[in-house]
Design a protein around this motif. Structure first.
Motif, PDB file in Angstrom:
ATOM      1  N   VAL A 215       0.840  -1.160  -0.038  1.00  0.00           N
ATOM      2  CA  VAL A 215       0.148  -0.095  -0.138  1.00  0.00           C
ATOM      3  C   VAL A 215       0.762   1.267  -0.160  1.00  0.00           C
ATOM      4  CG1 VAL A 215      -1.983  -1.152   1.188  1.00  0.00           C
ATOM      5  CG2 VAL A 215      -0.082   0.087   2.418  1.00  0.00           C
ATOM      6  N   ALA A 216       0.141   2.471  -0.329  1.00  0.00           N
ATOM      7  CA  ALA A 216       1.162   3.631  -0.537  1.00  0.00           C
ATOM      8  C   ALA A 216       0.386   4.568   0.557  1.00  0.00           C
ATOM      9  CB  ALA A 216       1.215   4.076  -2.004  1.00  0.00           C
ATOM     10  N   SER A 217       0.947   5.132   1.521  1.00  0.00           N
ATOM     11  CA  SER A 217       0.068   5.908   2.406  1.00  0.00           C
ATOM     12  C   SER A 217       0.347   7.305   1.901  1.00  0.00           C
ATOM     13  CB  SER A 217       0.771   5.499   3.887  1.00  0.00           C
ATOM     14  OG  SER A 217       0.381   4.394   3.965  1.00  0.00           O
ATOM     15  N   VAL A 218      -0.767   7.739   1.440  1.00  0.00           N
ATOM     16  CA  VAL A 218      -0.804   9.318   1.022  1.00  0.00           C
ATOM     17  C   VAL A 218      -1.533   9.906   2.364  1.00  0.00           C
ATOM     18  CG1 VAL A 218      -1.784  10.888  -0.494  1.00  0.00           C
ATOM     19  CG2 VAL A 218      -1.179   8.434  -0.964  1.00  0.00           C
ATOM     20  N   PHE A 219      -0.457  10.985   2.751  1.00  0.00           N
ATOM     21  CA  PHE A 219      -1.107  11.717   4.148  1.00  0.00           C
ATOM     22  C   PHE A 219      -1.992  13.045   3.757  1.00  0.00           C
ATOM     23  CE2 PHE A 219       1.681   8.903   5.990  1.00  0.00           C
ATOM     24  CZ  PHE A 219       1.957   9.160   7.300  1.00  0.00           C
ATOM     25  N   THR A 279      -2.080  -0.364  -3.659  1.00  0.00           N
ATOM     26  CA  THR A 279      -3.331   0.513  -3.503  1.00  0.00           C
ATOM     27  C   THR A 279      -3.090   1.675  -2.599  1.00  0.00           C
ATOM     28  OG1 THR A 279      -3.923  -1.235  -1.629  1.00  0.00           O
ATOM     29  CG2 THR A 279      -4.995  -1.283  -3.887  1.00  0.00           C
ATOM     30  N   PRO A 280      -4.069   3.048  -3.030  1.00  0.00           N
ATOM     31  CA  PRO A 280      -3.637   3.906  -2.080  1.00  0.00           C
ATOM     32  C   PRO A 280      -4.367   3.862  -0.708  1.00  0.00           C
ATOM     33  CG  PRO A 280      -4.488   4.645  -4.350  1.00  0.00           C
ATOM     34  CD  PRO A 280      -4.548   3.168  -4.078  1.00  0.00           C
ATOM     35  N   LEU A 281      -3.451   4.330   0.463  1.00  0.00           N
ATOM     36  CA  LEU A 281      -3.878   4.242   1.750  1.00  0.00           C
ATOM     37  C   LEU A 281      -3.972   5.731   2.177  1.00  0.00           C
ATOM     38  CD1 LEU A 281      -2.933   2.001   4.730  1.00  0.00           C
ATOM     39  CD2 LEU A 281      -2.893   4.270   4.890  1.00  0.00           C
ATOM     40  N   TRP A 282      -5.370   6.158   2.656  1.00  0.00           N
ATOM     41  CA  TRP A 282      -5.367   7.335   2.848  1.00  0.00           C
ATOM     42  C   TRP A 282      -5.241   7.494   4.578  1.00  0.00           C
ATOM     43  CZ3 TRP A 282      -5.394   8.760  -1.498  1.00  0.00           C
ATOM     44  CH2 TRP A 282      -6.120   8.313  -2.479  1.00  0.00           C
ATOM     45  N   ALA A 283      -3.954   8.333   4.746  1.00  0.00           N
ATOM     46  CA  ALA A 283      -3.579   8.446   6.158  1.00  0.00           C
ATOM     47  C   ALA A 283      -3.554   9.977   6.597  1.00  0.00           C
ATOM     48  CB  ALA A 283      -1.917   8.039   6.135  1.00  0.00           C
ATOM     49  N   SER A 284      -3.275   9.967   7.855  1.00  0.00           N
ATOM     50  CA  SER A 284      -3.417  11.577   8.510  1.00  0.00           C
ATOM     51  C   SER A 284      -4.958  12.013   8.328  1.00  0.00           C
ATOM     52  CB  SER A 284      -2.573  12.479   7.783  1.00  0.00           C
ATOM     53  OG  SER A 284      -2.717  13.519   8.587  1.00  0.00           O
ATOM     54  N   THR A 285      -5.982  11.087   8.540  1.00  0.00           N
ATOM     55  CA  THR A 285      -7.179  11.342   8.287  1.00  0.00           C
ATOM     56  C   THR A 285      -8.081  12.029   9.266  1.00  0.00           C
ATOM     57  OG1 THR A 285      -7.829   9.035   8.813  1.00  0.00           O
ATOM     58  CG2 THR A 285      -7.297   9.743   6.445  1.00  0.00           C
ATOM     59  N   GLY A 286      -7.331  12.296  10.597  1.00  0.00           N
ATOM     60  CA  GLY A 286      -8.099  13.061  11.578  1.00  0.00           C
ATOM     61  C   GLY A 286      -7.882  14.335  11.340  1.00  0.00           C
ATOM     62  N   THR A 287      -9.229  14.897  11.423  1.00  0.00           N
ATOM     63  CA  THR A 287      -9.133  16.575  11.042  1.00  0.00           C
ATOM     64  C   THR A 287      -8.573  17.143  11.910  1.00  0.00           C
ATOM     65  OG1 THR A 287     -11.366  16.065  10.053  1.00  0.00           O
ATOM     66  CG2 THR A 287     -10.782  18.333  10.437  1.00  0.00           C
ATOM     67  N   LYS A 288      -7.711  18.086  11.831  1.00  0.00           N
ATOM     68  CA  LYS A 288      -6.774  18.983  12.444  1.00  0.00           C
ATOM     69  C   LYS A 288      -7.527  20.346  12.915  1.00  0.00           C
ATOM     70  CE  LYS A 288      -3.082  16.487  12.323  1.00  0.00           C
ATOM     71  NZ  LYS A 288      -3.589  15.307  11.676  1.00  0.00           N
ATOM     72  N   ILE A 307      -7.788   2.306   0.810  1.00  0.00           N
ATOM     73  CA  ILE A 307      -8.051   1.877   2.291  1.00  0.00           C
ATOM     74  C   ILE A 307      -7.828   3.104   3.021  1.00  0.00           C
ATOM     75  CG2 ILE A 307      -6.762   0.850   4.360  1.00  0.00           C
ATOM     76  CD1 ILE A 307      -5.361  -0.579   2.277  1.00  0.00           C
ATOM     77  N   ASN A 308      -8.729   3.498   4.032  1.00  0.00           N
ATOM     78  CA  ASN A 308      -8.837   4.456   5.000  1.00  0.00           C
ATOM     79  C   ASN A 308      -8.379   4.212   6.334  1.00  0.00           C
ATOM     80  OD1 ASN A 308      -9.003   6.930   6.268  1.00  0.00           O
ATOM     81  ND2 ASN A 308     -10.636   7.615   4.951  1.00  0.00           N
ATOM     82  N   THR A 309      -7.327   4.536   6.846  1.00  0.00           N
ATOM     83  CA  THR A 309      -6.720   4.267   8.217  1.00  0.00           C
ATOM     84  C   THR A 309      -7.027   5.290   9.237  1.00  0.00           C
ATOM     85  OG1 THR A 309      -4.881   3.387   9.602  1.00  0.00           O
ATOM     86  CG2 THR A 309      -4.574   4.989   7.853  1.00  0.00           C
ATOM     87  N   LEU A 310      -7.863   5.056  10.270  1.00  0.00           N
ATOM     88  CA  LEU A 310      -8.589   6.058  11.160  1.00  0.00           C
ATOM     89  C   LEU A 310      -8.171   6.010  12.276  1.00  0.00           C
ATOM     90  CD1 LEU A 310     -12.361   5.055  10.155  1.00  0.00           C
ATOM     91  CD2 LEU A 310     -10.521   6.870   8.882  1.00  0.00           C
TER      92      LEU A 310
END
Length: 385
Positions: A215-219, A279-288, A307-310
């Motif tokens: 997976v590729a973690s896109v922040f 596959t893309p993995l959406w990281a840093s998904t907590g709203t700042k 993927i969304n990592t929460l």
């Protein structure tokens, strides 16, 4: 339904959604961005897997540092025993965390088996101090794999130039990898093509194509934080109207690049022999930013084959009030126009912004890793060297 994990987060007596059908409904996998012995021993990770549809776990030095600081009692006996045996803070840390990784991998093994290796992974990051050391990264990855001893482990390496080179070498050895700290499209493109290179070498050497998963973690949220700061400094009505959209533009452009490469001719020969896309993995998904939706980096990007990592709070928000459904691709022309408008204001998302954020993210992880090792060292018994 046993949602006691979330009672303190979102309040009791609220209607809560069952996310077990989330993957079937959206085509997207939910992974939890957290790992600690408390989650494991108190049954909360099992609850998240069984009742909330969690299909994987990610960790990083900051998460592990927080786990040891917030719940030291769960680690104290192991720390002292491991120090007597090994005496070196990093060796102790790796063996300590290996136990957590093993337990998490075991809980996710049924997901890994049922999905035929698509989901069910636990990510464990090599030392961030190796980010510019190809050989050191490869050696550390091999060591962590040996300590974990689980097929559903993903080694995590950063998307620095050296990290990308190490990533290709690891894939060529049949290692499943999560590439982290991706903040711009050129960084993602380099990662995707390194995967193709490593995968072809693995298969040409006789490796089983389906044995490798990556997976590729896109922040995301950090992109908005930096872009918004610069837009607010500029202060014009035009710039203020552009806030809060850079990260979603990055996600849309990343997904388009994924489709172009992995559903196009570049991957056709590998797909034909059963290889899996990266596959893309959406990281840093907590709203700042509290002015934004707490699901800003979740609801608009429920795209298949992602993927969304929460983090815990974002997962709780999704359970509580998320609007769930399969989404069509974003309006790419609109997102490209947004990126161009930012560039016109001197905000180069794919260049200077991505480079700055990767440097900052790496420094943050290095600091967390150093604090983690210092904390581990305090557990040395009096007789330890």
């Amino acid at each position: 339904m046993g949602y006691s994990w979330f009672v303190g987060t979102i309040g009791s007596g609220r209607a809560m959604q069952d996310l077990c059908g989330y993957f079937d409904l959206t085509g997207q996998s939910l992974w939890l961005d957290n790992l600690s012995r408390a989650l494991l021993l108190e049954g909360r990770l099992k609850q998240a897997i069984d009742q909330l549809g969690i299909r994987g776990v990610t960790s990083n030095p900051s998460i592990l540092d927080r786990a040891l600081r917030e719940t030291p009692a769960y680690y104290r006996a192991d720390l002292r025993n491991l120090y007597r045996e090994h005496g070196d803070a990093e060796a102790v840390y790796e063996r300590l965390v290996a136990r957590d990784v093993q337990m998490a991998c075991d809980l996710l093994t049924p997901v890994w088996e049922a999905s035929e290796g698509w989901d069910g992974y636990v990510s464990w990051e090599v030392s961030p101090h190796l980010a510019h050391d190809v050989e050191g990264t490869v050696a550390a990855a091999e060591r962590l794999r040996g300590l974990a001893g689980r097929d559903n482990l993903m080694i995590k390496v950063p998307a620095t130039p050296a990290g990308v080179q190490a990533f290709a070498e690891l894939v060529a050895q049949g290692v499943s990898v999560n590439v982290t700290l991706i903040f711009g499209l050129p960084q993602l493109a380099a990662v995707f093509r390194a995967y193709l290179d490593g995968l072809r070498r693995w298969i040409e050497a006789g490796g089983e194509a389906r044995a490798v998963r990556s997976v590729a973690s896109v922040f995301l949220s950090r992109v908005d934080t930096l872009a918004d700061t610069r837009l607010e400094a500029e202060g014009s009505p035009e710039s203020m109207a552009l806030r809060g959209r850079a990260a979603l533009a990055l996600a849309a452009r990343s997904q388009a690049l994924y489709v172009q490469i992995f559903h196009g001719p570049e991957f056709a020969d590998l797909r034909a022999v059963g290889a899996r896309p990266q596959t893309p993995l959406w990281a840093s998904t907590g709203t700042k930013n509290p002015a934004y939706s707490d699901l800003l980096y979740v609801e608009p990007i429920m795209w298949p084959e992602t993927i969304n990592t929460l983090p815990d709070a974002t997962l709780a928000a999704l359970v509580d009030h998320g609007r769930i459904g399969r989404h069509a691709a974003a309006d790419l022309a609109q997102d490209e126009a947004h990126v161009a408008r930012l560039a016109g204001l001197g905000i180069d998302l794919d260049g200077a912004v991505a480079a700055r954020l990767q440097e900052d993210g790496l420094a943050l992880f290095q600091d967390s890793y150093d604090r983690l090792l210092a904390l581990v060292a305090t557990a040395a018994p009096p007789s330890a060297p």
